[in-house]
Design an enzyme around this catalytic site. Sequence first.
Site, PDB file in Angstrom:
ATOM      1  N   ASP A 181       0.826  -1.202   0.000  1.00 22.05           N
ATOM      2  CA  ASP A 181       0.000   0.000   0.000  1.00 22.05           C
ATOM      3  C   ASP A 181       0.864   1.258   0.000  1.00 22.05           C
ATOM      4  O   ASP A 181       1.934   1.300   0.607  1.00 22.05           O
ATOM      5  CB  ASP A 181      -0.902  -0.013   1.241  1.00 22.05           C
ATOM      6  CG  ASP A 181      -1.823   1.176   1.315  1.00 22.05           C
ATOM      7  OD1 ASP A 181      -2.663   1.329   0.408  1.00 22.05           O
ATOM      8  OD2 ASP A 181      -1.703   1.965   2.268  1.00 22.05           O
ATOM      9  N   GLU A 221       1.159  -0.518  -5.187  1.00 23.00           N
ATOM     10  CA  GLU A 221       0.220   0.569  -5.456  1.00 23.00           C
ATOM     11  C   GLU A 221       1.064   1.841  -5.524  1.00 23.00           C
ATOM     12  O   GLU A 221       1.401   2.434  -4.503  1.00 23.00           O
ATOM     13  CB  GLU A 221      -0.828   0.692  -4.349  1.00 23.00           C
ATOM     14  CG  GLU A 221      -1.846   1.776  -4.655  1.00 23.00           C
ATOM     15  CD  GLU A 221      -2.467   2.420  -3.421  1.00 23.00           C
ATOM     16  OE1 GLU A 221      -3.450   3.153  -3.586  1.00 23.00           O
ATOM     17  OE2 GLU A 221      -1.950   2.214  -2.314  1.00 23.00           O
TER      18      GLU A 221
END
Length: 743
Positions: free
Chosen positions: A423, A476
């Site tokens: 993330d 990401e």
Amino acid sequence: MSFSNKEQGKQQPALLPSAKAIDALVRAEHRDPFAILGPHGDGAGGQFIRAFLPGALSVQVLDRDQQQVLGSLQAGEVPGLFVGHFPEARPYLLRIQWAGGEQVSEDPYSFGPLLGEMDLYLFAEGNHRDLSSCLGAQLTTVDGIDGVRFAVWAPNARRVSVVGDFNIWDGRRHPMRLRHPSGVWELFIPRLQAGEAYKYEILGPQGILPLKADPMALATQLPPDTASRVAPPLTIDWQDQEWMLARGERQRVDAPLSIYELHAGSWQCEVDDLGEVARQYSWAELAERLIPYVKDLGFTHIELMPIMEHPFGGSWGYQPLSQFAPSARYGSPQDFAAFIDACHQAGIGVILDWVPAHFPTDTHGLAQFDGTALYEYGNPLEGFHQDWDTLIYNLGRTEVHGFMLASALHWLKHFHVDGLRVDAVASMLYRDYSRKAGEWVPNRHGGRENLEAIDFLRHLNDVVALEAPGALVIAEESTAWPGVSQRTDQGGLGFAYKWNMGWMHDSLHYIQQDPVYRAHHHNELSFGLVYAWSERFILPISHDEVVHGKHSLIDKMPGDRWQKFANLRAYLSFMWAHPGKKLLFMGCEFGQWREWNHDQQLDWYLLQYPEHRGVQQLVGDLNRLYRQYPPLHDQDDVPQGFQWLIGDDAINSVYAWLRWSKSGEPLLVVANFTPVPRQGYRVGVPVAGRWSELLNSDSQLYAGSNYGNGGEAFSEEQSSHGQALSLVLNLPPLAVLILRPDS
């Protein structure tokens, strides 16, 4: 018995330590309790035994093997301090009389150092590959005695104690031993068992701190309670050997990868008579419902939003505090492992969202863990994340680097997880991420790159490749950082894939336009092919796109109800026919109208309506086509797998392209993004003969108008779009066609 250190002017250091040491012990400020407590030789074959047990009424010493009473420890002037001399040194037990009953146990201070020097060395170096079996609370056997070994890193603490129900949360009862120079404190508490709740009481440089949960906890209490729990060893009888052996082949870059992203707590729940959520399902209950559903829809993998324990449910798991413990919301670590095993037996891979960028400021967590900035940067310009009010891991510190590396390996190796989606990588790569001038600290070269985080990500990917072969690590990453999915030995970060955020933004912006105006945005759908092979991409329609006022996927679509569904079907078909692996968030597969709410389950009742069932059927058929036909997946990452036929028909909002397999097999994709049917539209093709319709997103199977070509078209010897042959097609409104030559 008197406990004065002096008798007739003579010191008795063997029986009692100095008054200063006793005072430090009583005030719970002694850095080395083993120097005072436990057994100490008298130089003549006997031993002195000292125990500090505040609240105890009396203490007897028993022979450990025979259980016979050897004598009593005497209480003196210092409440809670018991001492005695025994002429023969032998293993012993303490029989302690409390106001509430009797306790018989070995003396925690009779055991020597526990952690091996190599473990401590590798931890300090930041390269311990199995830290979750070393630090934290470990059920173990020492000298034939079962108990729990606690170990925690707190190098700047003046004292660390283990506290829990077993010692009425009294930090004076179980102070720990400091292992120099690693900064790790350890203690073995005999007879303690799995399930015990515990925390650490830490005396920092400036005084006592709030009780801290264990950073290395393998299990936790159910939030809002915040203590760690002693976890039993993971003893699952894995039945996924076939999956694990084939995983490397299944997850090759030329294999299909279609991911169903979900939040475990809100996919499906138990509801009451009013339809309100009564409770979240356990991992076992989820497995019964989720696995058949995902398998029926044809997804190859599920991706779970973070399941590491997190105090605030509204963070969706993206602010975890226990990087090694599955959330107690859904069951035990054993339950989670069984869930993954069940997924694998059904042929479904499991990817976890994982957050190495930042952590929340909760006082029971990592913040100022030993009274100093230990896990975070000390300077707020480096260590505080303004967007999320969180703290940033100091990955330049070897122990923190190793802590996060070990977390990744913990999930991949102990739980058989097939991949990690990292993330917020962009926030890790740049020191000035979301900061204005003067609000950030340059790196040692004066630049904006976070060199420590870059080194960590490269090391992470190299180590995962060695320790968990075939596992995926996905980034990401929302900027144009070069080489995210390039090998580290070629200067890249080494990820398997990168989320294609640019494609997602452009394509969603396009599809939200009224078809009347799409001609002016024509390049937004085609621009992604300019850079489609600069990285290995996943096309993500994730949870972030259906929250915070962005509207659900179907509610983004323009037009009336029929057009919204047609647009959604066309968009999903375009996505599945576009180069790049696929990711779709739960609820999008059947057109949920509401934005996602983590406190409610999906609106499953919508599946009583044919339009919603049609979208769901389409997603299942897209997945089956995607997996069955190599042109749709086996050359995703190279330009040879894609060929434009029509990319410039902005007036009609029509696109056409070929997808090619490695073996030279083509598929034709034609998209019409207006509500106007196009009759007799000519498209060039490379192969003569009959072309069969594999998919028409306007089919009545999907609650469409069923306009099309009767399932087939035949080539004509008329050149078009650079091809010697062509098809004359009827293009359905707001729809995508996929055709395949019979020969």
